[in-house]
Motif scaffolding. Sequence first.
Motif, PDB file in Angstrom:
ATOM      1  N   LEU A 223       0.723  -1.048   0.018  1.00  0.00           N
ATOM      2  CA  LEU A 223       0.022  -0.104   0.137  1.00  0.00           C
ATOM      3  C   LEU A 223       0.877   1.351   0.013  1.00  0.00           C
ATOM      4  O   LEU A 223       1.866   1.378   0.888  1.00  0.00           O
ATOM      5  CB  LEU A 223      -0.705  -0.039   1.309  1.00  0.00           C
ATOM      6  CG  LEU A 223      -1.691   1.232   1.694  1.00  0.00           C
ATOM      7  CD1 LEU A 223      -2.909   1.339   0.322  1.00  0.00           C
ATOM      8  CD2 LEU A 223      -2.409   1.062   2.905  1.00  0.00           C
ATOM      9  N   VAL A 225       1.032   5.828  -1.033  1.00  0.00           N
ATOM     10  CA  VAL A 225       0.443   6.921  -1.593  1.00  0.00           C
ATOM     11  C   VAL A 225       1.470   8.028  -1.862  1.00  0.00           C
ATOM     12  O   VAL A 225       2.319   7.956  -0.940  1.00  0.00           O
ATOM     13  CB  VAL A 225      -0.568   7.483  -0.478  1.00  0.00           C
ATOM     14  CG1 VAL A 225      -1.206   8.650  -0.808  1.00  0.00           C
ATOM     15  CG2 VAL A 225      -1.661   6.407  -0.066  1.00  0.00           C
ATOM     16  N   GLY A 231      -1.972  11.781   3.713  1.00  0.00           N
ATOM     17  CA  GLY A 231      -2.876  12.426   4.738  1.00  0.00           C
ATOM     18  C   GLY A 231      -4.372  12.964   4.150  1.00  0.00           C
ATOM     19  O   GLY A 231      -4.941  13.815   4.934  1.00  0.00           O
ATOM     20  N   THR A 232      -4.782  12.655   3.145  1.00  0.00           N
ATOM     21  CA  THR A 232      -6.020  13.167   2.564  1.00  0.00           C
ATOM     22  C   THR A 232      -6.779  12.138   2.268  1.00  0.00           C
ATOM     23  O   THR A 232      -7.771  12.307   1.555  1.00  0.00           O
ATOM     24  CB  THR A 232      -5.575  13.956   1.290  1.00  0.00           C
ATOM     25  OG1 THR A 232      -5.148  13.195   0.344  1.00  0.00           O
ATOM     26  CG2 THR A 232      -4.832  14.937   1.314  1.00  0.00           C
ATOM     27  N   GLY A 233      -6.592  11.032   3.125  1.00  0.00           N
ATOM     28  CA  GLY A 233      -7.834   9.872   2.968  1.00  0.00           C
ATOM     29  C   GLY A 233      -7.461   8.980   1.961  1.00  0.00           C
ATOM     30  O   GLY A 233      -8.523   7.848   1.818  1.00  0.00           O
ATOM     31  N   GLY A 235      -5.135   6.573   1.277  1.00  0.00           N
ATOM     32  CA  GLY A 235      -4.861   5.073   1.960  1.00  0.00           C
ATOM     33  C   GLY A 235      -5.752   4.520   2.655  1.00  0.00           C
ATOM     34  O   GLY A 235      -6.153   3.484   2.270  1.00  0.00           O
ATOM     35  N   ALA A 236      -6.766   5.292   3.286  1.00  0.00           N
ATOM     36  CA  ALA A 236      -8.059   4.689   3.954  1.00  0.00           C
ATOM     37  C   ALA A 236      -8.827   4.145   2.801  1.00  0.00           C
ATOM     38  O   ALA A 236      -9.411   3.231   2.938  1.00  0.00           O
ATOM     39  CB  ALA A 236      -8.518   5.718   4.722  1.00  0.00           C
ATOM     40  N   ASN A 262       7.028   2.170  11.492  1.00  0.00           N
ATOM     41  CA  ASN A 262       6.102   3.049  10.583  1.00  0.00           C
ATOM     42  C   ASN A 262       5.029   3.194  11.289  1.00  0.00           C
ATOM     43  O   ASN A 262       3.878   2.599  11.095  1.00  0.00           O
ATOM     44  CB  ASN A 262       6.034   2.353   9.472  1.00  0.00           C
ATOM     45  CG  ASN A 262       5.216   2.957   8.271  1.00  0.00           C
ATOM     46  OD1 ASN A 262       4.662   4.143   8.375  1.00  0.00           O
ATOM     47  ND2 ASN A 262       5.224   2.434   7.003  1.00  0.00           N
ATOM     48  N   ARG A 264       2.766   5.509  11.357  1.00  0.00           N
ATOM     49  CA  ARG A 264       1.618   5.949  10.692  1.00  0.00           C
ATOM     50  C   ARG A 264       0.782   5.135   9.917  1.00  0.00           C
ATOM     51  O   ARG A 264      -0.589   5.223   9.936  1.00  0.00           O
ATOM     52  CB  ARG A 264       2.079   7.008   9.570  1.00  0.00           C
ATOM     53  CG  ARG A 264       1.336   7.780   8.566  1.00  0.00           C
ATOM     54  CD  ARG A 264       1.589   8.686   7.947  1.00  0.00           C
ATOM     55  NE  ARG A 264       0.423   9.725   7.349  1.00  0.00           N
ATOM     56  CZ  ARG A 264       0.643  10.573   6.617  1.00  0.00           C
ATOM     57  NH1 ARG A 264       1.848  11.106   6.271  1.00  0.00           N
ATOM     58  NH2 ARG A 264      -0.176  11.174   6.133  1.00  0.00           N
ATOM     59  N   HIS A 267      -1.193   3.188  12.550  1.00  0.00           N
ATOM     60  CA  HIS A 267      -2.306   3.993  13.071  1.00  0.00           C
ATOM     61  C   HIS A 267      -3.448   3.793  11.886  1.00  0.00           C
ATOM     62  O   HIS A 267      -4.676   3.574  12.449  1.00  0.00           O
ATOM     63  CB  HIS A 267      -1.871   5.691  12.814  1.00  0.00           C
ATOM     64  CG  HIS A 267      -3.034   6.209  13.565  1.00  0.00           C
ATOM     65  ND1 HIS A 267      -2.809   6.639  14.863  1.00  0.00           N
ATOM     66  CD2 HIS A 267      -4.041   7.009  13.234  1.00  0.00           C
ATOM     67  CE1 HIS A 267      -3.681   7.468  15.296  1.00  0.00           C
ATOM     68  NE2 HIS A 267      -4.636   7.616  14.423  1.00  0.00           N
TER      69      HIS A 267
HETATM   70  C1  LIG Z   1       0.858   4.698   5.172  1.00  0.00           C
HETATM   71  C2  LIG Z   1       0.076   5.211   4.031  1.00  0.00           C
HETATM   72  C3  LIG Z   1      -0.441   4.232   3.076  1.00  0.00           C
HETATM   73  C4  LIG Z   1      -1.299   6.052   4.590  1.00  0.00           C
HETATM   74  O1  LIG Z   1      -1.882   6.600   3.362  1.00  0.00           O
HETATM   75  P1  LIG Z   1      -2.568   8.107   3.573  1.00  0.00           P
HETATM   76  O2  LIG Z   1      -3.225   8.214   2.367  1.00  0.00           O
HETATM   77  O3  LIG Z   1      -1.551   8.991   4.080  1.00  0.00           O
HETATM   78  O4  LIG Z   1      -3.478   7.826   4.614  1.00  0.00           O
HETATM   79  P2  LIG Z   1      -4.819   8.582   5.041  1.00  0.00           P
HETATM   80  O5  LIG Z   1      -4.766   9.879   4.378  1.00  0.00           O
HETATM   81  O6  LIG Z   1      -5.966   7.674   4.616  1.00  0.00           O
HETATM   82  O7  LIG Z   1      -4.759   8.413   6.686  1.00  0.00           O
HETATM   83  C5  LIG Z   1      -3.834   9.191   7.090  1.00  0.00           C
HETATM   84  C6  LIG Z   1      -4.329  10.191   8.145  1.00  0.00           C
HETATM   85  O8  LIG Z   1      -5.114  11.134   7.337  1.00  0.00           O
HETATM   86  C7  LIG Z   1      -6.267  11.748   8.148  1.00  0.00           C
HETATM   87  N1  LIG Z   1      -7.306  11.838   6.656  1.00  0.00           N
HETATM   88  C8  LIG Z   1      -7.977  10.942   6.196  1.00  0.00           C
HETATM   89  N2  LIG Z   1      -8.907  11.560   5.296  1.00  0.00           N
HETATM   90  C9  LIG Z   1      -8.654  12.835   5.565  1.00  0.00           C
HETATM   91  C10 LIG Z   1      -8.971  13.929   4.721  1.00  0.00           C
HETATM   92  N3  LIG Z   1     -10.150  13.945   3.826  1.00  0.00           N
HETATM   93  N4  LIG Z   1      -8.463  15.145   5.007  1.00  0.00           N
HETATM   94  C11 LIG Z   1      -7.346  15.208   5.695  1.00  0.00           C
HETATM   95  N5  LIG Z   1      -6.857  14.326   6.551  1.00  0.00           N
HETATM   96  C12 LIG Z   1      -7.368  13.011   6.114  1.00  0.00           C
HETATM   97  C13 LIG Z   1      -6.779  10.450   8.657  1.00  0.00           C
HETATM   98  O9  LIG Z   1      -7.204  11.020   9.692  1.00  0.00           O
HETATM   99  C14 LIG Z   1      -5.240   9.889   8.864  1.00  0.00           C
HETATM  100  O10 LIG Z   1      -4.857  10.365  10.235  1.00  0.00           O
HETATM  101  P3  LIG Z   1      -4.710   9.436  11.287  1.00  0.00           P
HETATM  102  O11 LIG Z   1      -4.387   8.194  10.741  1.00  0.00           O
HETATM  103  O12 LIG Z   1      -3.561   9.958  12.171  1.00  0.00           O
HETATM  104  O13 LIG Z   1      -5.835   9.533  12.244  1.00  0.00           O
HETATM  105  C15 LIG Z   1       1.121   6.644   3.074  1.00  0.00           C
HETATM  106  O14 LIG Z   1       1.203   7.380   4.357  1.00  0.00           O
HETATM  107  C16 LIG Z   1       2.256   6.083   2.612  1.00  0.00           C
HETATM  108  O15 LIG Z   1       2.049   5.634   1.547  1.00  0.00           O
HETATM  109  N6  LIG Z   1       3.247   5.802   3.490  1.00  0.00           N
HETATM  110  C17 LIG Z   1       4.663   5.486   3.003  1.00  0.00           C
HETATM  111  C18 LIG Z   1       4.516   4.145   2.579  1.00  0.00           C
HETATM  112  C19 LIG Z   1       3.868   3.058   3.384  1.00  0.00           C
HETATM  113  O16 LIG Z   1       4.181   3.309   4.624  1.00  0.00           O
HETATM  114  N7  LIG Z   1       3.026   1.936   3.314  1.00  0.00           N
HETATM  115  C20 LIG Z   1       2.444   1.094   4.269  1.00  0.00           C
HETATM  116  C21 LIG Z   1       3.351   0.210   4.999  1.00  0.00           C
HETATM  117  S1  LIG Z   1       3.472  -1.062   4.274  1.00  0.00           S
END
Ligand SMILES: CC(C)(COP(=O)(O)OP(=O)(O)OC[C@H]1O[C@@H](n2cnc3c(N)ncnc32)[C@H](O)[C@@H]1OP(=O)(O)O)[C@@H](O)C(=O)NCCC(=O)NCCS
Length: 288
Positions: A223, A225, A231-233, A235-236, A262, A264, A267
């Motif tokens: 996974l 992003v 941080g904009t949703g 990954g979720a 990791n 983040r 979480h």
């Molecule tokens: C880990 C990873 C996949 C998460 O993806 P992401 O898109 O950043 O995650 P999200 O935005 O869905 O969620 C992250 C945070 O953003 C927040 N968020 C979710 N929707 C949001 C929105 N619409 N606007 C602003 N923030 C939002 C969430 O609350 C979340 O915060 P929290 O988890 O601290 O409460 C990404 O950071 C990444 O690619 N990291 C590097 C690679 C990695 O570590 N991959 C996974 C491990 S194998």
Amino acid sequence: MSTSTSRQIAITEYTRRDRHLVSDILFRNYNVHTHIDWQEAEKWLETPDAIIRLAWQYGRLIGVLAAAPPLGGTTWLRIAGISDNADAARVFDILWNAVHKELITRQIHLVAVLMIRDWLIPLITPHGFTCREEVITLRRADQPPLVGESLPGLTIRATQPTDLVTITQVDQAAFEPPWQLTGDEVREAARVSAYCAVALRNEQIVGYQASTMYFDGSHLARLAVSPQAQGTGVGAALLGDVIRRFSRRGVVSMTVNTQLSNTRSQHLYERFGFQRNGYDIPVWMVNL
Ligand SMILES: CC(C)(COP(=O)(O)OP(=O)(O)OC[C@H]1O[C@@H](n2cnc3c(N)ncnc32)[C@H](O)[C@@H]1OP(=O)(O)O)[C@@H](O)C(=O)NCCC(=O)NCCS
């Protein structure tokens, strides 16, 4: 054929005609390390640019040591195998010296190894390796079904072959070395996946996931992003999509690996009901 010798141990570079002997070493001996991911060792041996050295004694193969094609100045020890009858420390030292020489030539500054079994520890410690990270496993099961929710402006669709170059760029921008994947690894991950999807915003790929299936469970193999979209949703959204898709097929358990550091990603996984299951693998590293 020998490139160097040391007290009757000759070192050569791997060639395709050695593959059956290498498979034999990996199959028959206790002192064996093969990196776990979606690639089988035998197929991986054919990877272009891999650094693979073989140790021979009196014409018999007694050891193999292989490092992955370098990425971002880093590499993984993917394969190690030493005949149970050989002096493991001596054979490893000779193999490591040969691999190390090539790593320096290729300007590698960090080597990592997943410590799946402990036999390698006393062999790599004298060469400066220390335990610096853990790969942890989280599992999601017995959770109420996820309610479908879409993120405005974000589209998720199954990956197409033409996406692979962009997915590789997303992967390499999202992960730090040595955790990034090469283009070949991304292609292989997509090939073995039961479901691989991309997330698009303004028609640009901003994230992807690749998931495999085993028995009655699934595994989120990757996974990532784009840093600008984190941080904009996204990954979720990708995680929710794959969980719902597998649930519809009756597959309700999913595992995922991530680094202990990791927080983040942990979480995010915990928010979706994943919990650590105690299956942790130490990661040993050395700076060259
Ligand atoms: C880990 C990873 C996949 C998460 O993806 P992401 O898109 O950043 O995650 P999200 O935005 O869905 O969620 C992250 C945070 O953003 C927040 N968020 C979710 N929707 C949001 C929105 N619409 N606007 C602003 N923030 C939002 C969430 O609350 C979340 O915060 P929290 O988890 O601290 O409460 C990404 O950071 C990444 O690619 N990291 C590097 C690679 C990695 O570590 N991959 C996974 C491990 S194998």
